[in-house]
Design a protein around this motif. Sequence first.
Motif, PDB file in Angstrom:
ATOM      1  N   ILE B  56       0.836  -1.197   0.000  1.00  0.00           N
ATOM      2  CA  ILE B  56       0.000   0.000   0.000  1.00  0.00           C
ATOM      3  C   ILE B  56       0.873   1.248   0.000  1.00  0.00           C
ATOM      4  CG2 ILE B  56      -1.624   1.348   1.376  1.00  0.00           C
ATOM      5  CD1 ILE B  56      -3.089  -0.912   0.393  1.00  0.00           C
ATOM      6  N   LEU B  60       0.884   4.093  -2.828  1.00  0.00           N
ATOM      7  CA  LEU B  60       0.184   5.326  -2.451  1.00  0.00           C
ATOM      8  C   LEU B  60       0.591   6.562  -3.255  1.00  0.00           C
ATOM      9  CD1 LEU B  60      -2.030   6.035  -0.442  1.00  0.00           C
ATOM     10  CD2 LEU B  60      -0.266   6.872   1.102  1.00  0.00           C
ATOM     11  N   LYS B  63      -0.825   6.422  -6.679  1.00  0.00           N
ATOM     12  CA  LYS B  63      -2.265   6.576  -6.673  1.00  0.00           C
ATOM     13  C   LYS B  63      -2.634   8.049  -6.470  1.00  0.00           C
ATOM     14  CE  LYS B  63      -5.975   3.592  -5.203  1.00  0.00           C
ATOM     15  NZ  LYS B  63      -6.353   2.483  -4.388  1.00  0.00           N
ATOM     16  N   THR B  64      -1.931   8.675  -5.511  1.00  0.00           N
ATOM     17  CA  THR B  64      -2.193  10.087  -5.242  1.00  0.00           C
ATOM     18  C   THR B  64      -1.916  10.922  -6.478  1.00  0.00           C
ATOM     19  OG1 THR B  64      -1.171   9.555  -3.149  1.00  0.00           O
ATOM     20  CG2 THR B  64      -1.807  11.835  -3.478  1.00  0.00           C
TER      21      THR B  64
END
Lengths: 164, 294
Positions: B56, B60, B63-64
């Motif tokens: 994750i 992250l 994804k952000t």
Amino acid sequence: MRDTANTLVWPASTFMIALILSVVPMPDVAVAIRPPWPALVMIYWTLVAPERFGLMTAMALGLAVDTLSGALLGQNAFAMLIITYFGLKFHLRLRFSPISQTTITVFGMLLVYEFILFWVDGVAGRTVPFSERWMPLLIGTLLWPLVLEVLDRIRKHDQARIEV
Amino acid sequence: MKAPGGIGGGREAPSIGLKFLLLAAISLGFMVIDHRNDHLSQVRQVFSIAVYPIEIAVNLPFKTWRWATISLAERATLLRENSELKNLQLRYDVRLQRMAAIEAENVRLRAMLDSSAQIDDRVLVAEILAVDLDPYRQRFSINRGLQDEVYVGQALLDANGVVGQIVGVEVFTSEAVLISDPDHAVPVSVNRNGLRTIAVGTGDSGSLRLPYLTNSADIETGDLLVSSGLGGVFPSGYPVGRVIEVERRPGQSFADVIVKPASELDRDREVLLVWSEEDPDKQYDETKLVETDP
């Protein structure tokens, strides 16, 4: 009790960062030369705090690398155990030796590490030319003084904070 | 060295050598079992839950970034994109209407030929986790796992064609292999004439090879290859690639054929998981039925 919890937070986060660095996506060129971060951090903690980070830590870290990277389960764990064993045997001699000497030792340990990965790959029938394992080894060795410096700072800062 | 003597003293009790041998034996055992067969998938699942936070954490920032590029995009860009998509949708709708008629006709014809009709496959969108697996193998992980009923051997497609298949399922994630992995092969047929063969990965995500075609085989540059459905892993009729090079070597009995994959194997962010009609559970049920019937 609280002391041990505190002293584990920083080392644990360095292990986490090493794991993250070992799987974070990069351009192909960077992937080919990515140093074995978890092994470097493991070597450091074995040399400076062998009573806290020994074979169990190496096993757990190695298994985490295997699971994250999708390698054969136990491959990195085995390699990590072997270099940690060497580290534990020789940490008294290495802790106070000059940086040039530890760098040479670290080169030797990473060589063993990469060779075991290569050897297990070979036995498992996934042939990767050893030439492709040279670059991570060399970059890893060159980065050792930097790793040493950064982790030393983290550790000293941490200890100072606990003693206050 | 900073730790109080009590802790250090307590830990020294089992000798390091013995502990090392024990742990090394365990890890060797893991390797042997993991290599020989699949008994360790449970163990792997437990470990994978432990390292899930790391996956994750790695994913992250990416994804952000994606989220930021979408939500900070200019209104004009979004409007333009929206109208383009609407146009596209309209075109597809029109095509789909024709498709419905053709499909119905196809079912009728197949019924007349007494062969089974192809039913729509069930699909699920999965996101490719931005996690680099072993750089020497063409593998990646996706954000669907056991909880989404993903199974080993399941086919992965994208908008353009076949991408790969699932090789390992964990609780929240799965590991997949691309069709360009050197250890992977897809049964294909040439769309032009129905010639069946096998497309093998090369290790380079931009090409596949067809090593089992003789020099006299009817294959040309530009031929479209579709999955043939043989082998039961990939549903039939999805594009696999296009032939870009045919080299017939007089001295050899087999031609050297290079194929460019239809899907953009190295650029995909999302893939489709397909539950084809021949999903393993169903097959199992059918065999059980056959066995219990008489």
